[in-house]
Design a protein around this motif. Structure first.
Motif, PDB file in Angstrom:
ATOM      1  N   UNK A  83      21.635  15.553 -36.125  1.00 25.04           N
ATOM      2  CA  UNK A  83      20.176  15.296 -34.972  1.00 25.04           C
ATOM      3  C   UNK A  83      20.155  15.975 -33.370  1.00 25.04           C
ATOM      4  N   UNK A  84      19.247  16.060 -32.970  1.00 25.09           N
ATOM      5  CA  UNK A  84      19.591  17.039 -31.624  1.00 25.09           C
ATOM      6  C   UNK A  84      20.320  16.479 -30.741  1.00 25.09           C
ATOM      7  N   UNK A  85      21.229  15.679 -30.867  1.00 29.96           N
ATOM      8  CA  UNK A  85      22.579  15.272 -30.363  1.00 29.96           C
ATOM      9  C   UNK A  85      23.913  15.842 -30.976  1.00 29.96           C
ATOM     10  N   UNK A  86      23.514  16.908 -31.764  1.00 30.61           N
ATOM     11  CA  UNK A  86      24.865  17.001 -33.055  1.00 30.61           C
ATOM     12  C   UNK A  86      25.844  15.768 -33.693  1.00 30.61           C
ATOM     13  N   UNK A  87      25.257  14.758 -33.227  1.00 31.13           N
ATOM     14  CA  UNK A  87      25.651  13.858 -34.632  1.00 31.13           C
ATOM     15  C   UNK A  87      24.592  14.391 -36.272  1.00 31.13           C
ATOM     16  N   UNK A  88      26.174  14.402 -37.023  1.00 26.09           N
ATOM     17  CA  UNK A  88      25.987  14.550 -38.524  1.00 26.09           C
ATOM     18  C   UNK A  88      25.599  12.881 -38.616  1.00 26.09           C
ATOM     19  N   UNK A  89      23.986  13.292 -39.656  1.00 27.91           N
ATOM     20  CA  UNK A  89      23.926  11.932 -40.090  1.00 27.91           C
ATOM     21  C   UNK A  89      23.542  11.957 -41.509  1.00 27.91           C
ATOM     22  N   UNK A  90      24.626  10.445 -42.255  1.00 28.37           N
ATOM     23  CA  UNK A  90      24.739  10.418 -43.669  1.00 28.37           C
ATOM     24  C   UNK A  90      25.929  10.386 -43.884  1.00 28.37           C
ATOM     25  N   UNK A  91      27.002  10.691 -43.323  1.00 35.02           N
ATOM     26  CA  UNK A  91      28.543  10.639 -44.216  1.00 35.02           C
ATOM     27  C   UNK A  91      28.597   8.412 -43.999  1.00 35.02           C
ATOM     28  N   UNK A  92      30.012   8.081 -44.732  1.00 34.70           N
ATOM     29  CA  UNK A  92      29.106   7.001 -44.295  1.00 34.70           C
ATOM     30  C   UNK A  92      30.782   6.624 -43.327  1.00 34.70           C
ATOM     31  N   UNK A  93      30.606   5.516 -42.262  1.00 34.98           N
ATOM     32  CA  UNK A  93      31.245   4.911 -40.798  1.00 34.98           C
ATOM     33  C   UNK A  93      32.661   5.554 -41.280  1.00 34.98           C
ATOM     34  N   UNK A  94      33.661   5.084 -42.099  1.00 40.85           N
ATOM     35  CA  UNK A  94      35.112   5.893 -42.270  1.00 40.85           C
ATOM     36  C   UNK A  94      35.100   7.315 -41.777  1.00 40.85           C
ATOM     37  N   UNK A  95      34.300   7.433 -41.792  1.00 39.38           N
ATOM     38  CA  UNK A  95      34.354   9.011 -41.343  1.00 39.38           C
ATOM     39  C   UNK A  95      33.407   9.355 -39.427  1.00 39.38           C
ATOM     40  N   UNK A 125      33.785  17.526 -35.378  1.00 41.39           N
ATOM     41  CA  UNK A 125      34.558  16.845 -35.262  1.00 41.39           C
ATOM     42  C   UNK A 125      33.766  15.479 -36.242  1.00 41.39           C
ATOM     43  N   UNK A 126      35.077  15.322 -37.223  1.00 39.15           N
ATOM     44  CA  UNK A 126      35.254  14.485 -38.677  1.00 39.15           C
ATOM     45  C   UNK A 126      36.096  13.816 -38.091  1.00 39.15           C
TER      46      UNK A 126
END
Length: 131
Positions: free
Chosen positions: A28-40, A53-54
């Protein structure tokens, strides 16, 4: 007997450990990676700082790799796999940063990039565990 063989084959072939497919991710526009499970989570990529960062791990990409992020026509596509057994292969996050990649269905083919020993050493040194 033939029906039993077909049923067993179907069960075997639909096992997640046997069939493997990458999952496409978004940033997204803030650099968040969308689509990974919560554990990551948190999962972020900072394009300007070349920092990933993961969860509690952070990687700052070394200068020898930054060239690939700085091309004018570069598109960043992410895909990952985490739903298979680690006995088969480790979980991974795949960066497609080549403007010359070819995508067919869910498969992306890229020109091969060879990283020298020095670059790989710098890459490994850039990995940190956060508290």
């Amino acid at each position: 007997m033939k029906t039993l063989f077909i049923l067993i084959s179907f069960l075997f072939l639909t096992n997640e450990d046997v069939i493997h497919q990458d999952t496409r991710l978004q940033i997204d526009n803030n650099g968040n990676i969308i689509g990974l499970p919560k554990q990551f989570n948190p999962a972020k990529f900072d394009w300007n700082k070349k920092k990933l960062r993961i969860n509690n791990k952070e990687l700052i990409f070394p200068k020898c790799i930054n060239y690939y992020f700085e091309q004018k026509k570069t598109k960043l596509n992410l895909s990952a796999s985490w739903y298979h057994s680690k006995d088969i292969m480790p979980y991974y996050l795949n960066f497609d940063i080549s403007d010359k990649s070819i995508t067919e269905g869910n498969t992306t083919y890229n020109p091969k990039v060879e990283l020298g020993k020095k670059c790989l050493t710098e890459y490994k040194k850039g990995i940190k565990i956060l508290n």
